[in-house]
Design a protein around this motif. Structure first.
Motif, PDB file in Angstrom:
ATOM      1  N   ARG A 250      33.829  53.749  29.450  1.00 43.94           N
ATOM      2  CA  ARG A 250      34.862  53.553  30.447  1.00 43.94           C
ATOM      3  C   ARG A 250      35.622  52.273  30.128  1.00 43.94           C
ATOM      4  N   LEU A 251      36.844  52.211  30.590  1.00 36.78           N
ATOM      5  CA  LEU A 251      37.668  51.016  30.468  1.00 36.78           C
ATOM      6  C   LEU A 251      37.686  50.334  31.829  1.00 36.78           C
ATOM      7  N   ILE A 252      37.112  49.154  31.904  1.00 34.61           N
ATOM      8  CA  ILE A 252      36.961  48.448  33.174  1.00 34.61           C
ATOM      9  C   ILE A 252      37.536  47.043  33.025  1.00 34.61           C
ATOM     10  N   VAL A 253      38.414  46.686  33.949  1.00 35.31           N
ATOM     11  CA  VAL A 253      39.069  45.380  33.924  1.00 35.31           C
ATOM     12  C   VAL A 253      38.610  44.578  35.142  1.00 35.31           C
TER      13      VAL A 253
ATOM     14  N   GLY B 121      44.085  51.297  48.762  1.00 40.69           N
ATOM     15  CA  GLY B 121      44.490  52.613  49.238  1.00 40.69           C
ATOM     16  C   GLY B 121      45.555  53.237  48.378  1.00 40.69           C
ATOM     17  N   ALA B 122      46.438  52.401  47.820  1.00 41.74           N
ATOM     18  CA  ALA B 122      47.510  52.919  46.968  1.00 41.74           C
ATOM     19  C   ALA B 122      47.035  53.222  45.555  1.00 41.74           C
ATOM     20  N   MET B 123      45.826  52.753  45.193  1.00 39.53           N
ATOM     21  CA  MET B 123      45.368  52.870  43.804  1.00 39.53           C
ATOM     22  C   MET B 123      44.031  53.591  43.699  1.00 39.53           C
ATOM     23  N   ARG B 124      43.781  54.570  44.577  1.00 43.94           N
ATOM     24  CA  ARG B 124      42.595  55.435  44.462  1.00 43.94           C
ATOM     25  C   ARG B 124      41.293  54.645  44.392  1.00 43.94           C
ATOM     26  N   GLY B 125      41.090  53.713  45.354  1.00 42.83           N
ATOM     27  CA  GLY B 125      39.861  52.950  45.331  1.00 42.83           C
ATOM     28  C   GLY B 125      39.331  52.653  46.706  1.00 42.83           C
ATOM     29  N   ARG B 126      38.500  51.628  46.792  1.00 36.62           N
ATOM     30  CA  ARG B 126      37.976  51.167  48.071  1.00 36.62           C
ATOM     31  C   ARG B 126      37.583  49.715  47.909  1.00 36.62           C
ATOM     32  N   SER B 127      37.336  49.055  49.044  1.00 39.52           N
ATOM     33  CA  SER B 127      36.954  47.646  49.007  1.00 39.52           C
ATOM     34  C   SER B 127      35.536  47.476  49.507  1.00 39.52           C
ATOM     35  N   PHE B 128      34.919  46.395  49.081  1.00 43.94           N
ATOM     36  CA  PHE B 128      33.558  46.061  49.474  1.00 43.94           C
ATOM     37  C   PHE B 128      33.544  44.630  49.998  1.00 43.94           C
ATOM     38  N   GLU B 129      32.857  44.419  51.093  1.00 42.95           N
ATOM     39  CA  GLU B 129      32.696  43.081  51.640  1.00 42.95           C
ATOM     40  C   GLU B 129      31.484  42.417  51.005  1.00 42.95           C
ATOM     41  N   VAL B 130      31.641  41.190  50.580  1.00 41.06           N
ATOM     42  CA  VAL B 130      30.553  40.417  49.993  1.00 41.06           C
ATOM     43  C   VAL B 130      30.216  39.308  50.972  1.00 41.06           C
TER      44      VAL B 130
ATOM     45  N   ARG C 257      50.926  43.660  38.907  1.00 41.57           N
ATOM     46  CA  ARG C 257      51.844  44.672  38.378  1.00 41.57           C
ATOM     47  C   ARG C 257      52.084  44.461  36.886  1.00 41.57           C
ATOM     48  N   GLN C 258      52.237  43.210  36.455  1.00 47.84           N
ATOM     49  CA  GLN C 258      52.414  42.934  35.026  1.00 47.84           C
ATOM     50  C   GLN C 258      51.175  43.355  34.233  1.00 47.84           C
ATOM     51  N   LEU C 259      50.003  43.117  34.815  1.00 41.12           N
ATOM     52  CA  LEU C 259      48.769  43.546  34.155  1.00 41.12           C
ATOM     53  C   LEU C 259      48.748  45.065  34.006  1.00 41.12           C
ATOM     54  N   LEU C 260      49.121  45.788  35.040  1.00 33.24           N
ATOM     55  CA  LEU C 260      49.130  47.249  34.980  1.00 33.24           C
ATOM     56  C   LEU C 260      50.136  47.758  33.956  1.00 33.24           C
ATOM     57  N   GLU C 261      51.299  47.117  33.877  1.00 32.65           N
ATOM     58  CA  GLU C 261      52.287  47.515  32.874  1.00 32.65           C
ATOM     59  C   GLU C 261      51.746  47.297  31.473  1.00 32.65           C
ATOM     60  N   ARG C 262      50.987  46.241  31.300  1.00 35.84           N
ATOM     61  CA  ARG C 262      50.368  45.998  29.997  1.00 35.84           C
ATOM     62  C   ARG C 262      49.286  47.043  29.711  1.00 35.84           C
ATOM     63  N   LEU C 263      48.510  47.398  30.728  1.00 36.26           N
ATOM     64  CA  LEU C 263      47.454  48.390  30.541  1.00 36.26           C
ATOM     65  C   LEU C 263      48.017  49.777  30.277  1.00 36.26           C
ATOM     66  N   ALA C 264      49.254  50.025  30.681  1.00 34.43           N
ATOM     67  CA  ALA C 264      49.857  51.336  30.427  1.00 34.43           C
ATOM     68  C   ALA C 264      50.016  51.611  28.943  1.00 34.43           C
ATOM     69  N   LEU C 265      49.971  50.563  28.121  1.00 34.57           N
ATOM     70  CA  LEU C 265      50.066  50.761  26.671  1.00 34.57           C
ATOM     71  C   LEU C 265      48.762  51.286  26.088  1.00 34.57           C
ATOM     72  N   THR C 266      47.697  51.245  26.875  1.00 39.46           N
ATOM     73  CA  THR C 266      46.395  51.703  26.417  1.00 39.46           C
ATOM     74  C   THR C 266      46.093  53.049  27.058  1.00 39.46           C
ATOM     75  N   PRO C 267      45.828  54.086  26.260  1.00 37.70           N
ATOM     76  CA  PRO C 267      45.600  55.419  26.835  1.00 37.70           C
ATOM     77  C   PRO C 267      44.272  55.497  27.583  1.00 37.70           C
ATOM     78  N   GLY C 268      44.195  56.474  28.471  1.00 36.60           N
ATOM     79  CA  GLY C 268      42.942  56.762  29.152  1.00 36.60           C
ATOM     80  C   GLY C 268      42.866  56.139  30.533  1.00 36.60           C
ATOM     81  N   PRO C 269      42.000  56.693  31.403  1.00 41.68           N
ATOM     82  CA  PRO C 269      41.812  56.139  32.747  1.00 41.68           C
ATOM     83  C   PRO C 269      41.123  54.789  32.699  1.00 41.68           C
ATOM     84  N   LYS C 270      41.495  53.924  33.648  1.00 44.14           N
ATOM     85  CA  LYS C 270      40.936  52.579  33.704  1.00 44.14           C
ATOM     86  C   LYS C 270      40.554  52.259  35.144  1.00 44.14           C
ATOM     87  N   THR C 271      39.580  51.417  35.276  1.00 46.13           N
ATOM     88  CA  THR C 271      39.150  50.942  36.585  1.00 46.13           C
ATOM     89  C   THR C 271      39.346  49.440  36.654  1.00 46.13           C
ATOM     90  N   LEU C 272      40.121  48.986  37.664  1.00 40.61           N
ATOM     91  CA  LEU C 272      40.293  47.563  37.908  1.00 40.61           C
ATOM     92  C   LEU C 272      39.363  47.164  39.050  1.00 40.61           C
TER      93      LEU C 272
END
Length: 938
Positions: free
Chosen positions: A101-104, A343-352, A261-276
Motif C-alpha cells: 500500500r502507499l501510505i503518507v 468526509g470529503a476524502m473517503r475516510g474517518r477521524s480518530f480521537e487520541v 492540496r499541493q501534496l495531493l497534486e504531487r501524489l497524483a503523479l504517482t499511480p495507484g490508490p493512496k492513504t493519507l
C-alpha cells in the motif's frame, strides 16, 4: 467499445508521463481495457473490519443522483502484516513481493501547539509498526516539510517522525478571548459578544483612581466619564484580539489546506490508490466549501483517502494558567474542520486521548481491504467535467466510505516505450508481472569515481524482437545520478534474458530501480540498494568479485551471475585491480577460494591468471571447479596479495544447485570427464597402447606375409617394436613390400610413437586396405583418433576391433573410456558389463564399471564394484575417493548404502586410508564428513 480514460479511479493500468524518470509530469490519466469507471470503496463493519463477501447486487452507484449499471465488484484483500521473503545483499528480486500500500503520514505542525504533539507522534509510530513490510510509506510535515518520498525503509520514516513537534504559536494577549468567542464576534453574535466584553472590561474599568460610587450617583461626573472611556478602550482591545485570534486560526487552516492540496497534486503523479493519515490537534474551518471541494477534487485525481488522528488537549494545561471558558465549543470548532476533510476524502477521524492503541488497531483493520467497483459511464460523464458520486450498500450495520467525485478525461495518444518505462520507474510499488532480478558490481575507475556494472535477468518475457528495459540510480538525497534506456534483443519468447549496463558515479550509497515491459504489456520492476565503493589495499583498489557460470558455447563470453545460483561444474571468478602506482600491480597476486562461510577454511582454491589491461589496471580471472561440492550455500573469495603479503579480500556468496537431470545421472555431462579422471580414469595416453602387454598382444597376432617381403626385415622390425625402440622400426623395414600389410602396420607404430598422428593413421588405413580383417590395424587406428581428441571415431574403430578379437580386456576398457568421455555413459555400461561377464576378476573392469554406475546414479552397484576393487588395490587414491563420494551422496539423498551408522563408519575407514596417501582432495573429503555427521538417518 472504445477505451475511456478515468481520473480518480483504482485498478487502472497506466499513468501517463512525458519525461524520463525525473521531470515533472502533467495530471495523470488511467487506462481501462473497456469503457468503465473504476472506484475504490471501503465497506466496514462495526468493529472496523472490511466486509469481504459483497457482490455486485449489494451495491448501488449513483452519479449526479442517477443510477449507473455496476459491472463488477472485486474485493482487494491487503491482509495483516506478513513476513517478506529473505533479502539478499548481493542482489534483489521482485519474486515473492507482496502487494503493498502507499501510505503518507501528514503531520500538520501549524495546527499542533508549539513543542507539543507527542501523543500524535506516538500514534504514528505505533501504526508504522502495524504495517506490512511491503507497504511504501512517505512523510510530510505541513507546511514546509520535511518531505520523505515513498520508501520501504520504515525505520527511516520513524526516525524522522520522532523529531517532529508542533509549531502553532500563541498570540501575546492582554485579554482572554477564546476561539468560539472570536468567532461570535466575527459573525456578529451580539449577545455572546456583550458577555465577553462585560467579562473582560468591567473589572478593568473599575480598577481606576476614580470613585465608582460617585460614578453611579452622578453619570455626568468625572468618574463616570473616566469609566466610560476605559470601557470603550477595553472593548476596542477585546475586538482587536478577537480578530487576531480568528484571523490566526483561519490563516493556519488556509495554510494547511493549501499545503494539503499541493501534496495531493504531487501524489497524483504517482499511480495507484493512496492513504493519507493526518495528525493534528484540530483545524478550524468556517468558510464556504470551495476550498474543501478543491481538496476533494485533488484527492480524487490522486486516488487518495484521508484518515485523521486528532489530539484533544486537556482543558487545564499547566502552561496556560487561565484556560478557555468555552473549551467544549472550541474543541467542536477544531474537530469540525477535520471532519469536513475526512468526509470529503473517503475516510474517518480518530480521537487520541489517553492512548492511541485502540485507534491504531481499528485503522489497521480498516486498511486491510477494499472493493474495486467498475461501472459504465453515460454520455454526460464523458464530457470531462467533475461528477458527484454516491455509493450505497444494501446491508445493515456497515459503514460505506467512497470518494465523492470523479472525472473522465479523453484518452491520450499512445505512449512510447520510454514513457511507459518512466512511469513504471516512478511508481513506488514494485511491479511483479515479469520476474526480474538485478545486481550491481562496483569496479575501480581511473579517477575519483567508480564504475558500476548493472546486471539484470528477466524470466518468461514474451518479446518478438527487442524488449525495452530502463533503470534509474538515485543517491541518498533522492537525486537521479544515472539513468538508461535500452532494448534486449530477443528472438524467442520465454527463457531468461540478460542485460548489462555501465555507469560512473562518485563513491557512496545509491538505490537502483530497474523496469521492463514485454510485448503483452506485462511489467516487472525491482529496487536494489548498494554501496558503490571499492575495497582499498594501500594504493591498490579492488573491485567487487563477480561470478559467472561457464558458457555452454565454447568461446562465448561469460556473463556475471545476478542471483549467483550455479548449476554448472565450474564457476568463473573475476576481479579488477587498479592503482595510480602502476608498479604496485606488478607485484599483485590473486588467489580464488571457495569455502562454506566467509571465514571458513577453503575447500577449493586456485591462483588466478592476471591480465594487464593498461598500466594502471589488471584483471584477475580463474575457473574454479564445483563438481565435488554437494548442493548448498558457499562463499567465493578473492585474496589479493602484493609481493606475497595479503592486503585485501573480496567475497560473494553463491548457491550450488544441481539440476534434476544431474541428480538422476549423478553429474552433469560437462563434469563427468573431470570427475571420472579423479576417480582414476585418466584420458587417453599413447603409452598405454604402446606398452609391452598391449603391443605384445597384437604383435603375436600379426597375419602371415602377403608378399615377397624379406622375412628377416619384418622379424627385425617386430623385435625392435617389442623392445620399445620404435625409432629403429622403419630403418629395419627398409623399402619393404608394398603388398605386405605388416609393413605399413609397423611403420604406423613407429609414427604413432613419434606423435605423427596423421602419417600413422594413413599407414594403418593402408594396412586395413591390404588386409580388411587386419584388426590390430583397426585398433591402432582408433588409438590415433583418441590421441587426437576424436573419441567418436576412436570408439568406432575399437568397436570394429572387438568384432575381430574379443580376447583382450583392454579393448573394452579403452572403448568404455572413450564412450564415457563422449558422455554416452549407458553404452559404456553395456560394453563393460559385457566384458565383466567374460573376465569377472579383472580389476580394471571393476573400477571402470564402478565409476560409470556412480556417474549414472546407481550408487549401490557402483559401491559394490569399487569395494571389490579395493580388496585387491586398497590404497588406490581414485577408487578411495569414489567410495567416499558414493557414501556421501547416498547419505545426503536420504538413502544410505548401508544400514544404520554403518555408512558413516565405512566412510571413516576409507577416509583414514585416503588421508594416508597424497589426499589431493582432503578439504573436500573433510567437508563430506562434516555433512555426513550432521545428516539425520532416514
Amino acid at each position: 467499445m472504445r477505451t475511456a480514460v478515468i481520473v480518480g479511479s483504482v485498478g487502472v493500468v497506466l499513468v501517463a508521463g512525458t519525461a524520463w524518470a525525473q521531470e515533472p509530469q502533467p495530471s495523470p490519466v488511467f487506462r481501462a481495457e473497456v469503457e468503465l469507471v473504476a472506484i475504490d470503496v471501503s465497506v466496514i463493519d462495526d468493529q472496523g473490519r472490511p466486509v469481504p463477501d459483497l457482490t455486485v447486487a449489494d451495491f448501488t452507484v449513483r452519479v449526479n443522483r442517477r443510477e449507473r449499471r455496476l459491472v463488477s465488484a472485486e474485493f482487494i484483500s491487503l491482509g495483516e502484516a506478513r513476513p517478506v521473503p529473505p533479502a539478499f545483499e548481493h542482489f534483489s528480486s521482485n519474486a515473492g513481493v507482496q502487494p503493498g500500500r502507499l501510505i503518507v503520514f501528514v503531520v500538520d505542525r501549524a495546527n499542533i501547539r508549539r513543542g507539543e504533539g507527542r501523543p500524535l507522534i506516538d500514534a504514528a509510530l505505533q501504526l508504522i509498526d502495524r504495517l506490512n513490510p511491503s507497504d511504501r510509506i512517505a512523510l510530510t510535515a505541513l507546511p514546509g516539510g520535511p518531505y520523505i518520498d515513498f520508501t520501504s525503509n520504515h525505520p527511516v520514516i520513524k526516525g524522522v517522525l520522532a523529531t517532529i513537534v508542533g509549531d502553532a504559536g500563541r498570540l501575546p494577549s492582554q485579554y482572554h478571548v477564546s476561539l468560539s468567542e472570536a468567532r461570535a464576534f466575527v459573525q456578529g453574535q451580539q449577545a455572546i459578544w456583550e458577555r465577553v466584553v462585560g467579562r473582560e472590561c468591567y473589572s478593568t474599568a473599575l480598577t481606576t483612581d476614580f470613585n465608582p460610587a460617585e460614578a453611579r450617583a452622578d453619570p455626568g461626573s468625572a468618574s463616570a466619564a473616566a469609566i466610560r472611556s476605559r470601557m470603550r478602550d477595553c472593548e476596542q482591545g477585546v475586538k482587536a484580539e478577537a480578530q487576531m485570534v480568528w484571523g490566526l486560526a483561519m490563516n493556519q487552516a488556509a495554510s494547511s489546506m493549501a499545503a494539503l492540496r499541493q501534496l495531493l497534486e504531487r501524489l497524483a503523479l504517482t499511480p495507484g490508490p493512496k492513504t493519507l493519515i493526518y495528525f493534528s490537534e484540530g483545524l478550524v474551518y468556517d468558510r464556504d466549501f470551495s476550498e474543501i471541494r478543491r481538496v476533494a477534487s485533488a484527492a480524487a485525481a490522486a486516488q487518495a483517502s484521508l484518515y485523521a488522528f486528532r489530539f484533544d488537549a486537556p482543558p487545564f494545561e499547566a502552561a496556560d494558567p487561565d484556560p478557555s471558558r468555552t473549551f467544549t465549543e472550541d474543541r467542536q470548532l477544531q474537530r469540525q474542520g477535520v471532519e469536513l476533510m475526512v468526509g470529503a476524502m473517503r475516510g474517518r477521524s480518530f480521537e487520541v486521548a489517553a492512548g492511541a492503541g485502540p485507534a491504531v488497531e481499528r485503522l489497521a483493520r480498516e486498511l486491510s481491504g477494499y472493493y474495486l467497483l467498475s461501472f459504465e459511464p453515460d454520455a454526460e460523464d464523458r464530457e470531462g467535467s467533475e461528477r458527484v458520486i454516491d455509493v450505497q450498500v444494501a446491508r445493515a450495520g456497515v459503514d460505506v466510505r467512497s470518494r465523492q467525485r470523479f472525472l473522465v478525461t479523453p484518452m491520450r495518444a499512445a505512449r512510447t516505450d520510454e514513457e511507459l518505462l518512466a512511469e513504471t520507474l516512478r511508481d513506488p510499488l514494485i511491479a511483479t508481472e515479469l520476474p526480474l532480478r538485478v545486481a550491481t558490481f562496483t569496479l575501480p575507475a581511473d579517477d575519483r569515481e567508480v564504475r558500476v556494472m548493472v546486471a539484470a535477468e528477466l524470466d518468461g518475457a514474451e518479446a518478438r524482437q527487442a524488449l525495452p528495459v530502463g533503470f534509474s540510480v538515485t543517491d541518498v538525497r533522492g537525486r537521479v545520478v544515472g539513468a538508461g534506456f535500452d532494448r534486449i534483443e530477443a528472438t524467442t519468447s520465454g527463457g531468461t534474458l540478460r542485460y548489462l549496463a555501465n555507469l560512473r558515479v562518485e563513491p557512496g550509497a545509491y538505490t537502483l530501480k530497474m523496469a521492463a515491459i514485454d510485448d503483452r504489456g506485462r511489467r516487472g520492476s525491482v529496487e536494489h540498494s548498494f554501496a558503490a565503493r571499492t575495497a582499498a589495499a594501500g594504493q591498490v583498489r579492488i573491485g567487487d568479485l563477480m561470478l559467472a557460470e561457464v558458457p555452454p558455447t565454447p568461446g562465448a563470453a561469460p556473463v556475471p551471475s545476478v542471483d549467483t545460483r550455479m548449476t554448472t561444474d565450474a564457476v568463473i571468478g573475476y576481479v579488477e585491480l587498479a592503482s595510480v602506482a602502476a608498479p604496485q600491480l606488478e607485484r599483485a597476486e590473486v588467489r580464488f577460494e571457495i569455502a562454506e562461510t566467509a571465514d571458513a577454511e577453503p575447500i577449493e582454491h586456485l591462483m588466478a591468471t592476471i591480465q594487464s589491461v593498461d598500466p594502471g589496471r589488471r584483471i584477475a580471472e580463474a575457473r574454479l571447479p564445483l563438481q565435488w561440492l554437494p548442493p548448498g550455500s558457499y562463499v567465493a573469495r578473492a585474496e589479493v596479495s602484493l609481493g606475497g603479503r595479503p592486503v585485501g579480500r573480496v567475497t560473494r556468496p553463491f548457491r550450488l544447485e544441481r539440476p534434476l537431470a544431474a541428480e538422476a545421472g549423478g553429474i552433469t555431462d560437462r563434469g563427468a570427464a573431470a570427475r571420472a579422471g579423479e576417480f582414476g580414469l585418466e584420458g587417453f595416453r599413447t603409452e598405454r597402447v604402446l606398452g609391452a602387454d598391449v603391443l605384445g598382444f597384437f604383435l603375436d597376432r600379426l597375419p602371415a606375409a602377403t608378399g615377397p617381403a624379406t622375412a628377416a626385415a619384418v622379424t627385425t622390425a617386430i623385435a625392435e617394436a617389442r623392445a620399445g625402440r620404435f625409432e629403429r622400426v622403419e630403418p629395419a623395414l627398409g623399402v619393404g613390400d608394398a603388398g605386405d600389410a605388416r609393413v605399413p602396420f609397423l611403420r604406423g607404430l613407429s609414427r604413432l610413437a613419434a606423435g605423427d598422428l596423421e602419417v600413422a593413421a594413413r599407414e594403418f588405413r593402408t594396412a586395413i586396405r591390404l588386409a580388411p580383417d587386419f584388426f590390430p590395424a583397426a585398433f591402432y587406428l582408433g588409438a590415433c583418433y583418441a590421441a587426437g581428441g576424436r573419441d567418436r571415431e576412436a570408439a568406432g574403430a575399437w568397436q570394429t576391433a572387438l568384432v575381430g578379437d574379443r580376447d583382450a580386456t583392454f579393448v573394452y576398457e579403452l572403448l568404455g573410456d572413450a564412450l564415457l568421455r563422449l558422455g554416452d555413459r549407458q553404452q559404456a555400461v553395456d560394453i563393460l558389463e559385457e566384458a565383466i561377464v567374460e573376465w569377472p576378476d579383472a580389476p580394471g573392469l571393476h573400477r571402470r564399471l564402478a565409476v560409470v554406475h556412480g556417474l549414472l546414479g546407481d550408487r549401490g552397484r557402483a559401491f559394490a564394484l569399487v569395494e571389490r576393487y579395493l580388496e585387491h588395490t586398497p590404497a588406490d587414491e581414485g577408487a578411495l575417493l569414489l567410495a567416499l563420494w558414493l557414501l556421501h551422496e547416498a547419505r545426503a539423498a536420504g538413502a544410505p548404502l548401508l544400514t544404520g551408522d554403518a555408512d558413516l563408519e565405512r566412510f571413516e575407514t576409507y577416509r583414514a586410508r585416503y588421508d594416508a596417501g597424497p589426499a589431493t582432495r582432503r578439504a573436500i573429503v573433510e567437508q563430506w564428513h562434516r555433512r555426513m555427521s550432521r545428516a539425520p538417518l532416514p
